[in-house]
Design an enzyme around this catalytic site. Structure first.
Site, PDB file in Angstrom:
ATOM      1  N   GLY A 362       0.130  -5.605  -0.882  1.00  0.00           N
ATOM      2  CA  GLY A 362       1.358  -5.825  -0.122  1.00  0.00           C
ATOM      3  C   GLY A 362       1.245  -7.062   0.716  1.00  0.00           C
ATOM      4  O   GLY A 362       0.356  -7.892   0.484  1.00  0.00           O
ATOM      5  N   ASP A 478       6.224  -0.214  12.053  1.00  0.00           N
ATOM      6  CA  ASP A 478       6.537  -0.456  10.640  1.00  0.00           C
ATOM      7  C   ASP A 478       6.551   0.863   9.889  1.00  0.00           C
ATOM      8  O   ASP A 478       5.891   1.001   8.849  1.00  0.00           O
ATOM      9  CB  ASP A 478       5.505  -1.419  10.038  1.00  0.00           C
TER      10      ASP A 478
END
Ligand SMILES: *[C@@H]1O[C@H](CO)[C@@H](O)[C@H](O)[C@H]1NC(C)=O
Ligand SMILES: *[C@@H]1O[C@H](CO)[C@@H](O)[C@H](O)[C@H]1NC(C)=O
Ligand SMILES: *[C@@H]1O[C@H](CO)[C@@H](O)[C@H](O)[C@H]1NC(C)=O
Ligand SMILES: *[C@@H]1O[C@H](CO)[C@@H](O)[C@H](O)[C@H]1NC(C)=O
Ligand SMILES: *[C@@H]1O[C@H](CO)[C@@H](O)[C@H](O)[C@H]1NC(C)=O
Ligand SMILES: *[C@@H]1O[C@H](CO)[C@@H](O)[C@H](O)[C@H]1NC(C)=O
Ligand SMILES: *[C@@H]1O[C@H](CO)[C@@H](O)[C@H](O)[C@H]1NC(C)=O
Ligand SMILES: *[C@@H]1O[C@H](CO)[C@@H](O)[C@H](O)[C@H]1NC(C)=O
Ligand SMILES: *[C@@H]1O[C@H](CO)[C@@H](O)[C@H](O)[C@H]1NC(C)=O
Length: 512
Positions: A362, A478
């Site tokens: 990611g 997040d």
């Protein structure tokens, strides 16, 4: 033991070898052989039928001898000369000192002769030569012991003269092989050998080479001291007499066989020492070189290792390792400590960061599955480069997160600071992300409302803990389905927070 009698080297006088014939043409019949070897063959003699006057005049020319020999008719009498002159009847025809066939003739007796009988006659009862030759004699004498003289033709006392002759002898009548089988009577004693004579029965004995004396006597054959008799060694060498032989040796520093006839004794050339020196030097140098190569290789490896350690140490320091150590040491007594992994340990655990081990990637970096040497399954996260300005914060957060122990928060086990990019080591969560569970229709995941509600409650519990119950409030910033992992029982595990913010705070701002 008896003597086998045999005559050798004897000459029998009176056997006619020179053929006398009445005067005829001194040539062979036309078309016939004129010579047999050196001997001229005049007619009436001839070497085949039709060439002679009758079978008594046949000359058997035997070409197996070189030069060929002529034999009279079918006898063993060798013809030495054929004369066509008159038979002698005057003493002036006789030649003094030559037993040529006129007045005197001779022949050798065959080898191995054991008995003899002589028969000779005078054709006209000496009537024509009676004035100077009243008698004939035949006798055996040693070769060369009698010289013919014309005066002997008229000497009536000739039979009173004595001449030597030679008697050949051997031992017994057996061969050597037969004689050896009877050791009691075997005549050849120590250091002697048996010999079979060339002809006739019996045997002879002879001292071995290097011995001399009487071979028929016990200890009759004595060793010859060659050193004294032959003086075979070079003057600078030493002679050693041995039984039956001798040997020569050269003094120290000399080479050669020491024999006068051989290589003698000559000083060893210095070149020998020099070449030994060269060989030794060569061997020494090559061994030295070998050690040098190994030494340099070893040194190089040590230096490489040192360099590698230094680099690791440098990276460790740059990545905030010292700060980390300080924090851990001041944290003594507490249970959970963030573990410090070595780069090597993680390399082995992830199989050199093998592509097959990638769990996901990611914005924050790659995540690899790994197995530690103690068997723990872990997830290793390779983050992006740490901004140096936030190092203290980064370490601080690693430290805090490692101490969070909540069943709905992924546990940080430790980190590795020796690498270019700091590595984070988490516990491994097997069932993927919540995002996966929601969006991947094909998977046979249980998606009941019960489970969904439980997951939501668990996430909320985790956030609540971070915000209110942790010693220092932590804001994840997040929270999203791809950051919520599911364990084997589909329990939520909040992951990828805090640190990600520290690692690249700007990016987290974007996704907050
Ligand atoms: C010639 O001499 C050899 C040796 O003595 C003998 O073997 C051979 O039979 C002789 N040949 C003739 C033709 O007499
Ligand atoms: C044979 O005898 C003759 C006459 O006596 C002589 O001239 C000749 O040389 C002799 N030949 C040999 C081969 O002895
Ligand atoms: C023997 O020969 C010599 C010389 O040739 C001669 O003077 C003498 O008369 C001869 N004797 C006989 C008996 O023929
Ligand atoms: C041969 O020699 C003997 C003695 O040596 C001598 O008496 C004789 O006269 C000689 N005969 C001839 C023919 O020369
Ligand atoms: C030969 O001569 C001897 C003596 O001179 C004599 O006794 C003998 O009978 C003679 N023989 C012949 C065959 O003439
Ligand atoms: C060998 O010699 C022995 C005695 O000396 C004798 O009895 C024997 O018959 C001889 N054998 C032959 C083959 O001559
Ligand atoms: C040396 O050699 C010579 C000639 O080849 C020979 O006659 C002599 O016997 C030899 N001496 C020794 C001691 O071998
Ligand atoms: C020569 O002979 C002597 C006496 O037998 C012995 O000691 C020595 O070893 C021998 N040398 C050689 C070179 O054979
Ligand atoms: C001994 O040997 C040396 C070298 O080979 C040689 O020069 C010398 O002449 C020899 N001496 C004798 C007596 O052979």
């Amino acid at each position: 033991m008896g003597f086998g009698g045999m005559f050798k080297k004897l000459t029998v006088f009176a056997v006619m070898v020179t053929i006398m014939a009445t005067s005829v043409a001194a040539q062979p019949k036309p078309g016939c052989q004129s010579h047999c070897g050196n001997i001229g063959i005049p007619y009436p003699f001839g070497t085949r039928k039709g060439c002679n006057i009758g079978s008594d005049f046949f000359i058997n020319c035997n070409t197996s001898f070189n030069p060929p020999k002529a034999f009279l008719s079918d006898t063993e009498i060798e013809v030495l000369n054929i004369s066509l002159d008159d038979v002698c009847n005057n003493v002036s025809d006789v030649i003094n000192g030559s037993c040529s066939g006129i007045g005197c003739c001779q022949t050798a007796i065959p080898r191995g002769l054991q008995a003899y009988f002589f028969d000779f006659s005078s054709s006209r009862n000496h009537s024509s030569v009676l004035t100077f030759n009243p008698c004939s004699y035949v006798f055996i004498v040693e070769d060369g012991a009698y010289t013919f003289s014309t005066s002997d033709l008229s000497n009536l006392d000739f039979n009173k003269r004595e001449y030597p002759l030679i008697l050949d002898w051997t031992i017994g009548n057996q061969t050597c092989e037969e004689a050896k089988m009877d050791p009691k009577n075997y005549a050849c004693k120590q250091n002697s050998a048996c010999m079979d004579p060339e002809s006739g029965p019996g045997y002879l004995c002879k001292c071995n080479h290097g011995f001399q004396g009487n071979p028929y006597l016990s200890i009759g054959c004595q060793d010859i001291n060659e050193c004294e008799t032959l003086k075979p060694c070079n003057e600078s060498g030493t002679c050693h007499n041995t039984l039956g032989s001798y040997n020569c040796s050269c003094p120290e520093g000399f080479k050669g066989d020491g024999q006068k006839n051989g290589t003698g004794c000559s000083p060893k050339p210095r070149r020998d020492n020099f070449s030994i020196l060269v060989v030794a030097l060569g061997i020494g140098l090559s061994i030295g070189l070998l050690f040098l190569i190994f030494g340099v290789g070893w040194l190089y490896r040590i230096l490489q290792k040192r360099k590698y350690i230094k680099i690791k140490q440098k990276l460790f320091e740059r990545n905030g390792g010292l700060l980390f150590q300080k924090k851990t040491s001041s944290n003594e007594g507490r249970l959970d400590k963030a573990e410090l992994f070595s780069s090597k340990e993680l390399e082995i655990a992830t199989d050199q960061y093998n592509e097959n081990r990638i769990l996901g990637c990611g914005g924050q970096g790659m995540v690899y599955k790994g197995m530690l040497s103690d068997g723990r399954i872990v997830a290793v996260k390779k983050s992006k480069t740490v901004n140096e300005g936030y190092l203290e914060q980064f370490i601080n957060e690693i430290f805090i997160l490692s101490q969070i122990d909540h069943r709905n928060i992924v546990k940080l086990l430790g980190c590795c600071l020796e690498t270019e990019v700091p590595l984070l080591v988490y516990e491994f969560i097997p069932n993927g992300t919540l995002s996966h569970l929601i969006h991947d229709e094909n998977e046979e995941y249980p998606r009941s409302w019960d489970i969904r509600l439980r997951i939501a409650a668990e996430v909320a519990s985790a956030i609540s803990y971070l915000h209110s119950s942790a010693s220092i409030p932590i804001y994840h910033r997040d929270i999203k389905s791809s950051n919520i992992l599911l364990d084997e029982k589909f329990r939520a595990k909040v992951s990828d927070f805090g640190t990600s913010r520290s690692i690249s705070i700007d990016q987290t701002h974007l996704t907050t």
